[in-house]
Design an enzyme around this catalytic site. Structure first.
Site, PDB file in Angstrom:
ATOM      1  N   LYS A 161     -18.581   2.414  -0.218  1.00  0.00           N
ATOM      2  CA  LYS A 161     -19.548   1.872   0.414  1.00  0.00           C
ATOM      3  C   LYS A 161     -20.902   2.212   0.001  1.00  0.00           C
ATOM      4  O   LYS A 161     -21.212   3.179  -0.344  1.00  0.00           O
ATOM      5  CB  LYS A 161     -19.396   2.310   2.078  1.00  0.00           C
ATOM      6  N   LYS A 187       0.638  -1.333   0.065  1.00  0.00           N
ATOM      7  CA  LYS A 187       0.116  -0.027   0.085  1.00  0.00           C
ATOM      8  C   LYS A 187       0.739   1.289   0.021  1.00  0.00           C
ATOM      9  O   LYS A 187       2.145   1.163   0.543  1.00  0.00           O
ATOM     10  CB  LYS A 187      -0.935   0.129   1.285  1.00  0.00           C
ATOM     11  N   ARG A 211     -11.987  13.281   9.560  1.00  0.00           N
ATOM     12  CA  ARG A 211     -13.226  14.218   9.122  1.00  0.00           C
ATOM     13  C   ARG A 211     -14.659  13.665   9.579  1.00  0.00           C
ATOM     14  O   ARG A 211     -14.495  12.496   9.623  1.00  0.00           O
ATOM     15  CB  ARG A 211     -13.178  14.482   7.309  1.00  0.00           C
ATOM     16  N   GLU A 234       1.622  -5.243   4.331  1.00  0.00           N
ATOM     17  CA  GLU A 234       1.024  -5.707   5.402  1.00  0.00           C
ATOM     18  C   GLU A 234       0.183  -7.171   4.880  1.00  0.00           C
ATOM     19  O   GLU A 234       0.125  -7.255   3.751  1.00  0.00           O
ATOM     20  CB  GLU A 234      -0.363  -4.718   6.120  1.00  0.00           C
ATOM     21  N   GLY A 275      -8.684   6.687  -1.321  1.00  0.00           N
ATOM     22  CA  GLY A 275      -9.807   6.318  -2.413  1.00  0.00           C
ATOM     23  C   GLY A 275      -9.729   4.675  -2.956  1.00  0.00           C
ATOM     24  O   GLY A 275      -9.989   4.568  -4.397  1.00  0.00           O
ATOM     25  N   GLY A 276      -8.985   3.799  -2.240  1.00  0.00           N
ATOM     26  CA  GLY A 276      -8.743   2.515  -2.646  1.00  0.00           C
ATOM     27  C   GLY A 276      -7.893   2.281  -3.765  1.00  0.00           C
ATOM     28  O   GLY A 276      -7.812   1.401  -4.550  1.00  0.00           O
TER      29      GLY A 276
HETATM   30  P1  ADP Z   1      -7.878   3.644   0.969  1.00  0.00           P
HETATM   31  O1  ADP Z   1      -7.450   4.969   1.763  1.00  0.00           O
HETATM   32  O2  ADP Z   1      -7.418   4.155  -0.412  1.00  0.00           O
HETATM   33  O3  ADP Z   1      -9.387   3.574   1.032  1.00  0.00           O
HETATM   34  P2  ADP Z   1      -7.762   1.469   2.684  1.00  0.00           P
HETATM   35  O4  ADP Z   1      -6.508   1.392   3.621  1.00  0.00           O
HETATM   36  O5  ADP Z   1      -8.773   2.090   3.820  1.00  0.00           O
HETATM   37  O6  ADP Z   1      -7.155   2.523   1.575  1.00  0.00           O
HETATM   38  O7  ADP Z   1      -8.173   0.357   2.228  1.00  0.00           O
HETATM   39  C1  ADP Z   1      -9.200   0.306   1.251  1.00  0.00           C
HETATM   40  C2  ADP Z   1      -9.951  -1.064   1.203  1.00  0.00           C
HETATM   41  O8  ADP Z   1      -8.824  -2.040   0.602  1.00  0.00           O
HETATM   42  C3  ADP Z   1     -10.196  -1.705   2.363  1.00  0.00           C
HETATM   43  O9  ADP Z   1     -11.529  -1.303   2.475  1.00  0.00           O
HETATM   44  C4  ADP Z   1     -10.275  -3.284   2.149  1.00  0.00           C
HETATM   45  O10 ADP Z   1     -11.513  -3.498   1.244  1.00  0.00           O
HETATM   46  C5  ADP Z   1      -9.076  -3.448   1.025  1.00  0.00           C
HETATM   47  N1  ADP Z   1      -7.913  -3.649   2.145  1.00  0.00           N
HETATM   48  C6  ADP Z   1      -6.990  -2.792   2.435  1.00  0.00           C
HETATM   49  N2  ADP Z   1      -6.011  -3.445   3.257  1.00  0.00           N
HETATM   50  C7  ADP Z   1      -6.451  -4.587   3.296  1.00  0.00           C
HETATM   51  C8  ADP Z   1      -5.856  -5.890   4.029  1.00  0.00           C
HETATM   52  N3  ADP Z   1      -4.831  -5.826   4.800  1.00  0.00           N
HETATM   53  N4  ADP Z   1      -6.375  -7.238   3.728  1.00  0.00           N
HETATM   54  C9  ADP Z   1      -7.593  -7.112   3.056  1.00  0.00           C
HETATM   55  N5  ADP Z   1      -8.224  -6.112   2.424  1.00  0.00           N
HETATM   56  C10 ADP Z   1      -7.535  -4.841   2.493  1.00  0.00           C
END
Ligand code: ADP
Length: 446
Positions: A237, A158, A292, A200, A164-165
């Protein structure tokens, strides 16, 4: 208390904040782009100021125009809402420099929690459960391969500054991991201006459970329990609810207390959401913190009776949070459906245009947060959400029945919306049984 607030946002959240301000006796200055000149909520503002052309860069993301509007209108504070500038530490800093209160955290607190690597470090120190993985940014490929071996595949790469995924890569073996790191760093640099990536453990079957929290400038913080947001498509979501069905309440209290420690450690003032993934054994791992107010905040307002937007304004004005942890009680169940102007039958194609029919549901336990009225034209320039339906009832089963009833009443045309999809879900077995995971909807749509 503030005398006058500028809302640096648009659409339903601008109206939501306006409503809170007016109930608190605070004047409201709305800003708008040329694409939103006809937006009906502008008539409710005490003053409305055009800040530029339709593209966000020339209006809602344009800091100098927003600050000019704030100075012309002589406001005491700016509420950023969500999206746009809400999570920009530089904007929070500029407001402070201009002696305008920013309704949200300080740039320092935002820095501590907004950057994923920094946030994980703060969380670990505050004993909040995080994913096993690299302690900070990946320094070299061999070291990353060693960590992956230890925690076991699959793993996920990551971007530290990601959002934003975007900018995430799942690796199922060492060869993929070795070939992905460089590319992930380059992509992160190009997309987020920061090349740092980290590693991770990747969870195959997870639920998204998040904690709503509030902090004030006097070192006090509380949590408002959880929301389950596992019904997602492409990390967006679609349905959110509280409480999370079937989850051990002790575990929720545990991560809730963790969220409070995290806010205190960061010196956080305002509303925040600490997001977690939960595995099949109900182990929690922190994902990130949203610094936020969130789209789904009404779910928590309905079950706790606490007005999160009003609280965020009060604490920004320097007041003490008027609630203690023991005052926060969950009553019944709430479900929110995000109504997007998209066609679920055609791969969620955006469906902009004029809304000729807009007949909203009502009755007991039904809340609709929307800026739309009959005859409103959905501009193609911004996100596609036209409103949110939030229903509250004594328990989850009754809440599902109520949500289904309200969705059936909700008549929107000729634009297409996500309503038929959400109605289908209210009648779907796995959803009704509770405990769907974050990939459930994508499997269902295949
Ligand atoms: P962003 O800030 O881009 O939204 P997030 O860290 O919140 O990134 O992760 C977005 C989505 O990616 C999570 O809601 C999940 O669906 C998937 N995801 C992220 N990290 C993991 C993980 N360690 N294991 C499984 N899915 C993950």
């Amino acid at each position: 208390m503030f005398r006058r607030i500028l809302i640096a946002n648009r659409g339903e959240i601008a109206l939501r904040i306006l409503r809170a301000c007016h109930e608190m006796g605070i004047e409201v200055v709305c800003v708008y782009s040329k694409a939103d000149a006809d937006a009906p909520y502008l008539r409710l503002a005490d003053r409305a100021i055009c800040i530029g052309e339709a593209p966000s860069k020339e209006s809602y993301l344009n800091i100098s125009r927003l600050i000019s509007a704030a100075e012309i209108a002589d406001v005491d504070a700016i509420h950023p809402g969500y999206g746009f500038l809400a999570e920009r530490a530089d904007f929070s800093a500029i407001c402070r420099d201009c002696k305008i209160a920013f309704i949200g955290p300080s740039p320092e607190a935002m820095g501590k929690l907004g950057d994923k690597v920094e946030c994980k470090r703060t969380a670990k120190a505050a004993k909040v459960p995080v994913f096993p993985g690299s302690d900070g940014a990946i320094e070299d490929v061999d070291e990353a391969a060693k960590i992956a071996e230890e925690i076991g595949y699959p793993v996920i790469i990551k971007a530290s500054a990601g959002g934003g995924g975007r900018g995430m890569r799942v690796c199922r073996n060492e060869a993929t991991l070795r070939s992905s790191i460089k590319a992930a760093e380059q992509e992160a640099l190009a997309s987020f201006g920061k090349g740092e990536v980290f590693l991770e453990k990747f969870l195959e079957h997870a639920r998204h459970v998040e904690i709503q929290a509030l902090g004030d400038s006097h070192g006090h913080a509380v949590h408002l329990f959880e929301r389950d947001c596992s019904v997602q498509r492409r990390h967006q979501k679609i349905i959110e609810e509280s409480p999370a069905p079937g989850v051990d309440r002790k575990k929720i209290i545990n991560i809730g207390e963790g969220a409070v420690r995290l806010l205190k450690a960061a010196g956080y003032c305002g509303a925040a959401t600490v997001e977690f993934l939960m595995d099949e054994k109900q182990n929690f791992y922190m994902l990130e913190v949203n610094t936020r107010v969130q789209v789904e905040h009404p779910v928590t307002e309905m079950v706790t009776g606490i007005d999160i937007v009003k609280m965020s304004i009060m604490v920004a004005a320097g007041e003490h949070l008027p609630i203690k942890q023991k005052d926060v009680q969950v009553r019944g169940h709430a479900i929110e459906c995000r109504i997007n102007a998209e066609d679920p039958a055609r791969n969620f194609m955006p469906s902009a245009g004029t809304i000729e029919t807009w007949q909203v549901p009502g009755g007991p336990g039904v809340r609709v947060d929307s800026h739309v009225v009959q005859g409103y034209r959905v501009p193609p320039n911004y996100d596609s959400m036209v409103g949110k339906l939030i229903c509250h009832a004594d328990d989850r089963e009754q809440c599902i029945e109520r949500t289904a009833r309200a969705l059936r009443e909700f008549a929107v045309g000729p634009i297409k919306t996500t309503i038929p999809l959400q109605l289908g879900l209210m009648e779907q077995g796995d959803f009704r049984n509770g405990g769907v995971d974050i990939h459930f909807l994508e499997r269902l749509l295949k």
